[in-house]
Enzyme design. Structure first.
Site: not given
Length: 196
Positions: A9-11, A14
């Site tokens: 996931v990017s952050t 998340q």
């Protein structure tokens, strides 16, 4: 011959749980995950570990290719590395399986569209910045001061205020550049238009 899962996931806010569950259901004996942006492979330690560890007959399993790469170049590099090691790539939510001709073709098409979407997003951002600049709302980043230019103008006899006006910077910045390491108090400054 085993299945190795990779989730991303990017952050940090998340959640990885859906990807992890899907990879477990796909039969992955080993699953590596990370919370980091995926625009490039650089800095993604868990992905690097998977790519270093994977061997002949193994399959790298992801839920979707955008979890693996956001640019066509990075995706192709990963697929080439897997192919060189005799491994393949499978996506559980997309008809991608690089061990088949149809799967390879679909992967290439998805990669092109993912990169197209990224480029469109970048273009929209640049258009928004241009529009904001035209409206006087966006000023951009901090002005970079050309120290050499300040010194050149001072050497030609131009005073600090005139230099500041010409370069669009503060007079204090001119004084700092002309007297590095010396703190100039308000009382110590020369009259405004007297050349240095």
């Amino acid at each position: 011959m085993g299945k190795i899962g990779y989730a991303r996931v990017s952050t940090t806010d998340q959640d990885l749980s859906l990807q992890l569950a899907a990879l477990s259901a796909a039969g992955c004996g080993v699953i590596r995950s990370e919370k980091i942006t995926g625009s490039t492979v650089a800095g993604r330690a868990e992905l690097r570990t998977v790519l270093d560890f994977i061997g002949k007959g193994d399959t790298l399993v992801v839920t979707r290719i955008d979890r693996l790469a956001r640019s066509l170049g990075d995706l192709q590099d990963i697929v080439r590395e897997l192919k060189a090691k005799g491994a393949s790539l499978v996506a559980t939510e997309q008809p991608i399986d690089t061990s088949t001709a149809a799967g390879k073709a679909f992967l290439d098409m998805l990669g092109v569209f993912a990169e197209f979407e990224t480029n469109l997003r970048r273009e929209r951002q640049m258009e928004g910045i241009a529009k904001a600049k035209a409206a006087g709302v966006y000023k951009g980043g901090r002005t970079r001061i050309a120290a050499d230019e300040v010194r050149r103008l001072a050497g030609e006899g131009m005073g600090p205020s005139a230099i500041a006006r010409q370069l669009g910077i503060g007079r204090a910045s001119v004084y700092r550049l002309l007297s590095p390491g010396k703190v100039v108090s308000q009382d110590d400054r020369r009259p405004l238009d007297v050349p240095l």
